[in-house]
Scaffold this motif. Structure first.
Motif, PDB file in Angstrom:
ATOM      1  N   LYS A 154       0.815  -1.211   0.000  1.00  0.00           N
ATOM      2  CA  LYS A 154       0.000   0.000   0.000  1.00  0.00           C
ATOM      3  C   LYS A 154       0.849   1.262   0.000  1.00  0.00           C
ATOM      4  N   ASN A 155       2.094   1.150   0.460  1.00  0.00           N
ATOM      5  CA  ASN A 155       2.989   2.315   0.472  1.00  0.00           C
ATOM      6  C   ASN A 155       3.566   2.631  -0.906  1.00  0.00           C
ATOM      7  N   ASP A 156       3.365   1.724  -1.870  1.00  0.00           N
ATOM      8  CA  ASP A 156       3.889   1.896  -3.224  1.00  0.00           C
ATOM      9  C   ASP A 156       2.784   2.206  -4.229  1.00  0.00           C
ATOM     10  N   ASN A 157       1.697   2.799  -3.734  1.00  0.00           N
ATOM     11  CA  ASN A 157       0.559   3.169  -4.580  1.00  0.00           C
ATOM     12  C   ASN A 157      -0.094   1.949  -5.223  1.00  0.00           C
ATOM     13  N   ILE A 158      -0.046   0.808  -4.528  1.00  0.00           N
ATOM     14  CA  ILE A 158      -0.702  -0.416  -4.999  1.00  0.00           C
ATOM     15  C   ILE A 158      -1.942  -0.643  -4.140  1.00  0.00           C
ATOM     16  N   LEU A 159      -3.076  -0.740  -4.786  1.00  0.00           N
ATOM     17  CA  LEU A 159      -4.353  -0.911  -4.096  1.00  0.00           C
ATOM     18  C   LEU A 159      -4.645  -2.397  -3.917  1.00  0.00           C
ATOM     19  N   VAL A 160      -4.804  -2.832  -2.659  1.00  0.00           N
ATOM     20  CA  VAL A 160      -5.164  -4.217  -2.357  1.00  0.00           C
ATOM     21  C   VAL A 160      -6.660  -4.274  -2.073  1.00  0.00           C
ATOM     22  N   ILE A 161      -7.348  -5.140  -2.781  1.00  0.00           N
ATOM     23  CA  ILE A 161      -8.800  -5.274  -2.662  1.00  0.00           C
ATOM     24  C   ILE A 161      -9.158  -6.706  -2.303  1.00  0.00           C
ATOM     25  N   GLY A 162     -10.057  -6.869  -1.344  1.00  0.00           N
ATOM     26  CA  GLY A 162     -10.730  -8.134  -1.103  1.00  0.00           C
ATOM     27  C   GLY A 162     -12.118  -8.043  -1.715  1.00  0.00           C
ATOM     28  N   SER A 163     -12.475  -8.987  -2.570  1.00  0.00           N
ATOM     29  CA  SER A 163     -13.765  -8.970  -3.261  1.00  0.00           C
ATOM     30  C   SER A 163     -14.555 -10.213  -2.879  1.00  0.00           C
ATOM     31  N   GLY A 164     -15.597 -10.016  -2.089  1.00  0.00           N
ATOM     32  CA  GLY A 164     -16.399 -11.153  -1.630  1.00  0.00           C
ATOM     33  C   GLY A 164     -17.799 -10.706  -1.286  1.00  0.00           C
ATOM     34  N   GLY A 165     -18.227 -10.992  -0.054  1.00  0.00           N
ATOM     35  CA  GLY A 165     -19.555 -10.578   0.403  1.00  0.00           C
ATOM     36  C   GLY A 165     -19.637 -10.675   1.903  1.00  0.00           C
TER      37      GLY A 165
END
Length: 260
Positions: A154-165
């Protein structure tokens, strides 16, 4: 360098790709509201593997239509976002350094847990993506550990996403005879999750199957909840903020969270 806030998104029905809803509008606005990432890493409910961690490493992965009995227009949609092989290798090295076997896959495409929300957020499909598998056979704690290995991204302008429900019981949604108090059972569960996230009670979340009210009803199988555990790990135990709430088909909670 911009710091990205990891996200958990409930992606809902595939019909979100073609129908306007409160959640589809939220995702469109979200993509415009947050800083544009240089790359996106996704843990999706629909990339569940039995053994080693699999990391997408293709230059131009295909769009996977991994759903059935939907209108033809859904199967015509393509999301031609590029892969990012160098980032995939970097992530594989992080797993290897933690003695976790991770394999690069040049053929794996984007499942609908990836392309449906990202098509709403970034319709130009011009941000590189890397997808990392989850594993429903090893439980919440190890999937949380997967995310922890990525906290530096996240410090390198990389977006981490969890996609679920936040809840996902399709059998109940389509059952002819509904559980009489099913809506209340769903709401009790989603409120428990919100309380634990806001209060950073990671231990309870990792043991949600034993501690959360009506956990089995809301998640008969774990695949839609585990991306939340992975992105929680990737957040570096930062504060959770509820940024959206919605319910689809009365029982599918589509809440979203940001971590900062």
């Amino acid at each position: 360098m911009t710091q990205q806030k990891p996200l958990f998104i409930s992606h809902g029905s595939p019909m979100m790709a073609v129908e306007k809803s409160q959640t589809s509008r939220f995702l469109q606005q979200l993509g415009q509201a947050i800083p544009t990432p240089s790359a996106i890493v996704v843990f999706s409910a629909h990339f569940d593997v039995k053994h080693d961690v699999i990391i997408t490493a293709g230059q131009q992965p295909e769009t996977i239509h991994d759903f059935y009995h939907f209108p033809d227009e859904l199967y015509q949609i393509r999301y031609p976002a590029p892969g990012e092989p160098k980032l995939a290798l970097r992530i594989a090295t992080l797993f290897a350094d933690a003695n976790i076997n991770a394999k690069l896959d040049n053929q794996q495409g984007w499942d609908h847990g990836v392309w449906i929300p990202l098509r709403l957020m970034y319709p130009q499909a011009n941000i590189p993506i890397v997808q990392i598998s989850i594993n429903t056979r090893i439980g919440a704690a190890q999937n949380y550990r997967y995310g922890q290995l990525l906290a530096q991204l996240k410090n390198d302008n990389i977006l981490v996403i969890g996609s679920g429900g936040i809840s996902h019981n399709l059998a109940e949604v389509f059952a002819r005879t509904k559980t009489p108090n099913g809506i209340d059972m769903m709401n009790q569960f989603r409120h428990w999750v919100e309380h634990k996230l806001i209060n950073n009670d990671i231990e309870s979340l990792l043991n949600y199957q034993q501690l959360a009210p009506h956990a089995q009803f809301n998640h008969p199988t774990q695949e839609h909840f585990l991306p939340l555990m992975s992105v929680l790990g990737a957040s570096g135990n930062t504060q959770a903020h509820k940024i959206h709430q919605d319910v689809e088909y009365e029982l599918l909670a589509l809440d979203a969270y940001s971590f900062s």
